[in-house]
Design an enzyme around this catalytic site. Structure first.
Site, short mmCIF file in Angstrom:
data_model
loop_
_atom_site.label_atom_id
_atom_site.label_comp_id
_atom_site.label_asym_id
_atom_site.label_seq_id
_atom_site.Cartn_x
_atom_site.Cartn_y
_atom_site.Cartn_z
N SER B 133 -3.45 3.47 3.39
CA SER B 133 -4.78 3.14 2.89
C SER B 133 -5.81 3.33 3.98
O SER B 133 -5.52 3.16 5.17
CB SER B 133 -4.77 1.66 2.46
OG SER B 133 -6.09 1.22 2.24
N TYR B 161 -3.17 -7.37 4.47
CA TYR B 161 -2.79 -6.19 3.68
C TYR B 161 -2.88 -4.92 4.54
O TYR B 161 -1.93 -4.15 4.65
CB TYR B 161 -3.69 -6.06 2.45
CG TYR B 161 -3.66 -4.69 1.84
CD1 TYR B 161 -2.51 -4.22 1.21
CD2 TYR B 161 -4.75 -3.83 1.93
CE1 TYR B 161 -2.46 -2.94 0.67
CE2 TYR B 161 -4.72 -2.56 1.40
CZ TYR B 161 -3.56 -2.12 0.77
OH TYR B 161 -3.52 -0.85 0.26
N LYS B 165 0.02 -2.18 6.14
CA LYS B 165 -0.01 -0.72 6.00
C LYS B 165 0.10 -0.05 7.37
O LYS B 165 0.86 0.90 7.55
CB LYS B 165 -1.29 -0.29 5.28
CG LYS B 165 -1.32 -0.65 3.80
CD LYS B 165 -0.31 0.18 3.01
CE LYS B 165 -0.24 -0.23 1.54
NZ LYS B 165 0.85 0.44 0.83
#
Lengths: 688, 688
Positions: B133, B161, B165
């Site tokens: 991302s 989050y 990643k």
């Protein structure tokens, strides 16, 4: 050092507590009054340090072989104990290896931590001290003015190991941020831990080729490695070799206590997640450390200067000011102390915890480390097997031939039918008339197990108690030691006593020596009389009976007994020959022979005098039993019907204090243990 | 679109393939000729998109409900299939939620990936495309000249989050570095995916309140939310709202195919770990996207400007040059396309995949998603239950009363004793004389199951085949669709045929319509005749017999039959009344009535004409069967002895082509399927 300390409500869980730093932290925690539970998956360690710590610290340390990634296994521990805080050492830690098997590093270190935190959350355990590393800084020399390294130095690990440490730090930060009033996390960034416990019993035991300078030098010193390699001497330091911040592992361990204390003292409703460097603040070059260690061991170790290692930088010294200021912690020991302690550890344990000729099998209880059956001297032709239950001699073999009777499962040893086979007898061996005694004007009463007396302490007997340990040492090829301890408290006897049994096996002399020690830790003056209850049979491998064994007793005097087999107080001359052959004649012997030694509470200073000689013409086996004790019970009644052993299948020689001494005024001093005194005795079985 | 493509050796495993981006990637992969296996734990998704994709793409997609952290479950998939590459979407993905439950994010995302990589290593799967991302960049505006953002922009995620990643990217880098010639990793950093599949069948279905602009607006448009909130209009952009790089999810999905192709084309012995931005390179403001979506749905959506959100920055636009240059990939679709597709998805699926009145239970096979028993119209008073086996009508209820016979387990439907209960009959319904037919001069022979004929295709029958799907839609409250498809190849019939059965339930009209379609995908011209074999009983809930049912047939002509119940080629007038009451009279009907419609291969353009009317005076239930077909078999022989159903417990009305048409020259055209043509028919059961 004291016994079980329970002045905190809950427990401290130490993950990776069998490892180098973990085991030292357990030692310091227990010394500081904490109760510890250890979990370890033994991926880079073994049970030995735990067994040693129990003996060294004289306390129980619940241990579970659990991998942190095994949530079910770990949760069982949290379900069983109220865990207040966790010190989290578990993790893979070799930088070089981490670049080769990164998945294992990420999985073990990160997933293991996530599982741990998840279970902590579930069980309301909110404090954790995390074993991080200065590796999270990466090359701090890439920034100006960052040597010595403060905690504010930007992180930037350069290998998977360091990345896992930093990832865990971030996980702790994020978890704390998610519930900032709840979690209390101390992140400790270690510099270069070295040295060993001053006892010489706990230390670093790397598998394979050591990665670090000190363990490598130690292996060169004991000639496990040819020479030391120094990676580069063209750095801009005092002597051209790189500068690192070495910290004694005991100082490092104490940093964890300081951090735990800090977390404990945070006011309710306030959380924390904070990092502290644990370093000395003083840098030493490789050659300085080399010289210090050479000085400790008195050997000029061979070394060779080779090329620089990729990734090495000039200087990585800690700025430990934050820990000093906030944790009130600072290093007390020097590189020279660490070198001296490392040398002590190395000479006592040249092969670390990997003892040659010691086989460690479980006694019908797979995975139960407190049910170990250890064998010393395996492969030597003279070996002894010992159980934690009763610190019992389960098996003793001379040239492969068994010479004592033994059982095959822990359950049989714990069964009430067990006639003290090979066991340590205590708190009070032999008979006490009417189960009574009086110490300092107070009457005590034990359960009776004969009509007029208590034999071998009856319900209080050591022979079915689980001893802690053993602490096993193998300092020389032919010599083994195994020490067991028992915390003997809350019984029908007065006082809390620490009893220890140390077996010394000399495979060259074919001699097994037993040394007993007793100390009154707490409570009132008490009584003590310890012995071993092995049933010998020098022909057991051919014939279940001892018949034909030629016995010579080095005494013609015995304690005169009344109907209850307790002494009248008189010593009488024994009728009959002192040399004879055991046969079917009845009644069998059950006699307390006196060897004339002056009674005292610690007989260990006495000469080890032979009291019995036995040999069997068919097997050719010979046994001489010697002791420092003033008497021995000679018993030929045999173990009864047990596992196929008949009544005449073993004879016992139980050195000890005079029978019923506690109730005979002129003998009583020899069994009365005051808080200032130490009970002691030695006995040997020689088959040479 | 074609059928099963097997032009690659192995399979592509798509983790999280039931999710928003994952499901679109599966669509593109299969369109591009890859074979896909999907694993998903449904933590933020459901089985519907998989069932829909199977129907949409007309192909089997092996699916396993597996959590990646369940190594055993995942390994079963690798053991069963030869997996060449993995596209790894699975992971938790909500920024806000990640700050509240960071442990779940770290555990699911990182541990899940580690388990996956470990199993890939074990099974020799060396290619992976990772769903990363743009969040890994954090606030790229903190650096000068980093908008548009190139891959070289330093990373710095600002929430758990994003950290997961980045951690996974680092794990991939480290794993690649550990065996650089082996591993091939493509890291795709997504910007803002929007839109839906142009079919309107696959799209974003967020649980709870949507986090993203487009799904939120879509819910405002269908009045699930009151109004849109715009977070800040005082940024220094064209209209004061922040600029983001929105990318159509189909373009994004195609980026994965490009990456996979790139990895596949790397020469042997060379590995790779490389990141690519997937973005359009063009930024749009929030208000621009708002206007585009309003344009698509033709509604001026209400919105309110509110304060800025913490962490939001002015501009996060991708520099996608690396992907364009290396992957030969670029976006083709615009924000306006995405808005149009989103609106199509939203209107077709106002509640996403959460269909009201559709209950999805497994048919005696817990966890087997290909053994579903779905019920449409539950709670409405008119409901149908359907099984994938034979795309069978298992149950049909009118005002809670069952009107067809059904069985209770998949095993019973698969058993040879099953007399076609409620099933789809194909490839060729009704009789073929001597089991023979000839197409384009070639003779074909089927297994016989009567003395002189093959009935309902005998061993080749569809009624025990597992259909793909269903694709269920519920676009209006009273209307449900369920479409099943079957790839019918390698049988005794010529040609590979794709057969589909679409059930339409109108709970207001109490009508169930069935539409059949057949297409010749590959191979020689073939024959086809499809029908449904429901056994009706309008009084089954009171009485196991159909006796007393009043029947009216809208035909007085039938196909003349010979001894083998096959036609002579003549159509004759039927003696007897067209209205009558079913009773015990023998012999039962087994007659092919002709309704006079002109025969052709696709009858769907014909009027749906009533052919049978049935009612029962006791239950009051009425049924009118209408069809576009030229004939119907009326059969009152009943299902035989089966599960307590007697011989007279159900009557059948099987619309279709004339019996044995394939062997009668003047009727043959109506059953002959050429590659250019489409077989079709419609039948309805009306209980209104």
């Amino acid at each position: 050092m004291t016994g079980l300390k329970q002045d905190k409500d809950g427990w401290v869980l130490v993950t990776g507590g069998a490892g180098y730093i973990g085991s030292h932290a357990v030692a310091e925690l227990i010394e500081s009054g904490y109760r510890c539970i250890v979990v370890d998956n033994f991926s880079n360690s073994c049970y030995e340090p735990i067994a040693r710590l129990k003996v060294l610290l004289e306390t129980e340390i619940p241990f579970f072989k659990v991998d942190l990634t095994d949530a079910d296994g770990l949760e069982k521990v949290f379900r069983k104990f109220k865990i207040d805080s966790v010190i989290h050492f578990a993790g893979l830690k070799a930088v070089g290896e981490s670049t080769k098997i990164p998945l294992s590093y990420y999985y073990n270190n990160i997933t293991g931590t996530l599982v741990l935190l998840d279970i902590m959350k579930k069980y309301g355990t909110e404090m954790l001290v995390f074993s991080s590393s200065a590796t999270v800084y990466g090359d701090a020399t890439r920034f100006p003015d960052m040597i010595p390294i403060p905690e504010e130095c930007p992180t930037g690990p350069t290998n998977p190991y360091g990345k896992t440490k930093l990832a865990i730090e971030e996980i702790l930060e994020d978890l704390h941020a998610s519930e900032p009033e709840k979690w209390r996390f101390a992140v400790l960034r270690y510099f270069n831990p070295i040295g060993a416990h001053p006892s010489g019993l706990i230390g670093e035991d790397p598998l394979g080729i050591p990665n670090n300078l000190l363990p490598y030098m130690a292996q060169v010193a004991v000639k496990r490695r040819e020479k030391l390699f120094v990676f580069g001497n063209n750095y801009s330091s005092r002597d051209g070799t790189p500068i690192r911040d070495y910290i004694h592992v005991v100082d490092l361990a104490k940093g964890h206590i300081a951090a735990l204390k800090y977390l404990n003292e945070i006011k309710g409703g306030q959380g924390l997640c904070r990092a502290w460097n644990l370093g000395s603040g003083t840098g030493s070059t490789v050659l300085e450390v080399y010289k210090a260690f050479c000085h400790s061991c008195g050997i000029e170790l061979p070394y060779e200067i080779v090329g620089r290692r990729a990734g090495d930088v000039l200087n990585l010294t800690a700025k430990p000011d934050r820990a000093t200021r906030e944790l009130k912690w600072t290093t007390n020991l020097k590189v020279s102390d660490a070198c001296a302690d490392l040398w002590k550890w190395t000479t006592k344990n040249p092969y670390g915890y990997q003892l040659l000729g010691v086989v460690d099998t479980f006694f019908n209880q797979p995975g139960e480390y407190e049910s170990r059956l250890i064998t010393l001297g395996r492969g030597s032709g003279f070996e002894v097997s010992l159980s934690n239950i009763g610190a019992t001699i389960v098996d003793l073999r001379v040239d492969g031939k068994p010479v004592v009777l033994g059982l095959t499962s822990e359950a049989e040893y714990l069964d009430s039918s067990n006639p003290y086979l090979g066991a340590t007898i205590g708190r009070y061996a032999n008979r006490l008339r009417d189960g009574k005694f009086n110490v300092k004007g107070v009457d005590y009463l034990l359960d009776l197990n004969e009509q007029w007396s208590t034999v071998h302490s009856s319900s209080q007997s050591y022979h079915r108690r689980r001893f802690l340990g053993p602490l096993i040492l193998n300092p020389m090829k032919h010599q083994y030691f195994a020490k067991y301890v028992l915390l003997d408290s809350n019984t029908q006897f007065p006082g809390e006593v620490l009893a220890s049994v140390t077996y010394s096996l000399d495979v060259r002399a074919k001699e097994l020596q037993i040394q007993y020690e007793g100390r009154l830790l707490n409570g009132d003056t008490t009584i003590m009389n310890l012995t071993n209850h092995s049933y010998f049979n020098l022909n057991v491998f051919q014939n279940a009976s001892y018949n034909g064994t030629e016995i010579q007793l080095f005494s013609d005097q015995a304690v005169e007994l009344d109907d209850a087999k307790c002494p009248s107080g008189r010593i009488v001359k024994v009728s009959g020959p002192s040399s004879f052959t055991l046969d079917e004649c009845e009644p069998p012997f059950d006699t307390c022979f006196v060897t004339g030694t002056v009674p005292c509470i610690d007989t260990r200073a006495n000469e080890l005098k032979p009291v019995l000689k036995a040999q069997h013409p068919e097997s050719g086996l010979k046994l001489i039993i010697s002791t420092t004790e003033p008497s021995f019970q000679f018993y030929t009644g045999g173990p009864g019907i047990l596992k196929g052993y008949g009544k005449k299948s073993g004879f016992c020689c139980e050195p000890g204090r005079f029978i019923n001494a506690a109730n005979v005024p002129e003998w009583k001093e020899a069994v009365t243990l005051e808080s200032s005194a130490v009970y002691g005795s030695k006995t040997s079985y020689n088959f040479g």
